[in-house]
Design a protein around this motif. Structure first.
Motif, short mmCIF file in Angstrom:
data_model
loop_
_atom_site.label_atom_id
_atom_site.label_comp_id
_atom_site.label_asym_id
_atom_site.label_seq_id
_atom_site.Cartn_x
_atom_site.Cartn_y
_atom_site.Cartn_z
N SER A 1 0.89 -1.06 0.00
CA SER A 1 -0.15 -0.05 0.07
C SER A 1 0.79 1.24 -0.04
O SER A 1 2.00 1.32 0.37
N ARG B 1 -3.88 6.34 4.46
CA ARG B 1 -3.91 5.45 3.35
C ARG B 1 -4.08 6.15 2.22
O ARG B 1 -5.16 6.51 1.98
N VAL B 2 -3.31 5.90 1.05
CA VAL B 2 -3.77 6.51 -0.32
C VAL B 2 -4.11 5.54 -1.19
O VAL B 2 -5.13 5.81 -2.07
N GLY B 3 -3.84 4.13 -1.15
CA GLY B 3 -4.28 3.16 -2.16
C GLY B 3 -3.27 2.08 -2.18
O GLY B 3 -2.21 2.00 -1.58
N GLU B 4 -3.73 0.99 -2.93
CA GLU B 4 -2.89 -0.23 -3.10
C GLU B 4 -1.74 0.34 -4.19
O GLU B 4 -1.95 1.03 -5.24
N TRP C 1 -2.39 2.30 -7.82
CA TRP C 1 -1.84 3.74 -7.61
C TRP C 1 -1.08 4.12 -8.52
O TRP C 1 -0.97 5.27 -9.06
N GLY D 1 -1.73 4.60 -11.94
CA GLY D 1 -2.39 6.02 -12.19
C GLY D 1 -1.39 7.06 -12.32
O GLY D 1 -1.71 7.91 -13.04
N GLU D 2 -0.49 7.13 -11.33
CA GLU D 2 0.40 8.40 -11.43
C GLU D 2 1.34 8.17 -12.63
O GLU D 2 1.67 9.13 -13.33
#
Length: 364
Positions: free
Chosen positions: A58, A66-69, A73, A76-77
């Motif tokens: 994560s 928590r931002v994400g898995e 994630w 997406g970046e």
């Protein structure tokens, strides 16, 4: 012995019992929680020192939000920068974002279901803790491909301080190869049945197969394969032999699960069913027992007695030998030769098991 109810635990009910545990007293509470969920079973726990890392990671903010898995994630970046790995690295390296990872070690829960060596159930668990492992990108090294961002190698592998612990410990079912929960007797029956079915399926081929040998003067002789291997269809898998040898030896008064855990597997690969296990010792001797040219059979007898004392199991050295690491097979072969020459003695039951093994050895 009072036998437990007919209904055996199942994966869903085990997971429900695990989900209700509080991380703080989890080690002390695990067995009582299972006993409450499944009345009539006498559970015991054995932990194994075999550190592993889950592939679930994560991303968190510096404050722990928590931002994400990591995988979705980071994908997406990268998309934000049109797939430009360098641009994504430049943008993320000073953000303070962190990667978390789950580290675990195996644990096994056992409960007897009857008096015979194979009469028990085994639950394979992982005891896992989530840690703050490192920065989301390596600030000191620019990655050359997106895979380095999606599957980073820079997080620490050494022990982490308790201040970096984020969650856990938790116990979860380890279903690595389809057998987080096994009733061992039923599992052995399955091993034997699958092996018989495989061999029966090959019967037409085996009946046609011949072995060609070239004799003096170049003459060729053909011998039917089944004449050379008449017991091909009576083959007994090593898993069944392990338990048969336990039952036939002086190890029988003790429970298999007091000394061994089973890495059980049941899966299909390229259309072929694979069923079996690798035994894992829970008690190990201080050092390996190897056969050297200078070692006499009488010295070996002293050493196997010492091994049995260290692991607390009569004939324990034999089962460590079938495992293949702690006692090498040549030790067993040497002692078997000593028995045949009447130079050494073992209890009659153990001698019969060892000689049977020496005639057709097996190992894991």
């Amino acid at each position: 012995m009072t036998l437990p109810p007919v209904r055996l635990p199942d994966s869903a009910s085990i997971q429900a019992a695990l989900a209700g545990l509080d991380p703080a007293p989890i080690d002390a509470d695990l067995v009582p929680a299972l006993a409450a969920a499944f009345p009539g079973f006498d559970f015991s726990l054995a932990r194994v020192d075999d550190d592993y890392w889950r592939d679930t990671r994560s991303v968190i903010q510096p404050d722990g939000t928590r931002v994400g898995e990591l995988g979705p994630w980071m994908t997406g970046e990268l998309a934000k920068d049109g797939g430009d790995v360098k641009a994504t690295w430049e943008r993320l390296k000073d953000t303070g974002l962190q990667i978390t990872e789950w580290r675990g070690a195996s644990a096994f829960v056992f409960a007897p279901t009857g008096p015979a060596p194979a009469d028990y159930i085994q639950i394979a668990l992982g005891r896992e803790v989530e840690w703050r492992a490192g920065p989301v990108v390596n600030p000191d090294y620019r990655p050359w491909g997106e895979q380095e961002l999606l599957d980073p190698s820079w997080p620490r592998r050494d022990p982490l301080p308790d201040t970096d612990r984020l969650a856990g410990p938790v116990y979860r079912l380890l279903d690595r190869a389809g057998n987080a929960f096994v009733h061992v007797r039923s599992f052995l029956d399955r091993c034997g049945r699958i092996e018989r079915e495989k061999r029966e399926a090959k019967r037409p081929e085996m009946e046609r197969r011949v072995v060609r040998e070239t004799g003096p003067g170049g003459a060729t002789r053909e011998t039917p394969f089944l004449n050379l291997v008449p017991d091909y269809f009576e083959f007994v898998p090593r898993e069944l032999r392990f338990f048969r040898d336990w039952e036939d030896s002086s190890a029988r008064p003790q429970r298999v699960f007091a000394h061994w855990a089973l890495d059980a597997r049941d899966y299909t690969y390229k259309g072929e069913r694979e069923v079996g296990f690798i035994p894992r010792p829970l008690k190990m001797p201080r050092e390996r027992l190897l056969l050297t040219p200078e070692t006499s059979v009488h010295q070996l007898m002293d050493r196997i007695e010492a091994v049995d004392g260290e692991v607390g199991l009569p004939f324990g050295w034999f089962f460590l030998m079938t495992h293949g690491h702690w006692v090498e097979p040549d030790v067993g072969l040497a002692i078997a030769e000593g028995l045949k020459a009447q130079r050494v003695r073992l209890p009659d039951a153990d001698a019969a098991v060892l000689l049977r093994w020496a005639e057709r050895s097996y190992g894991f």
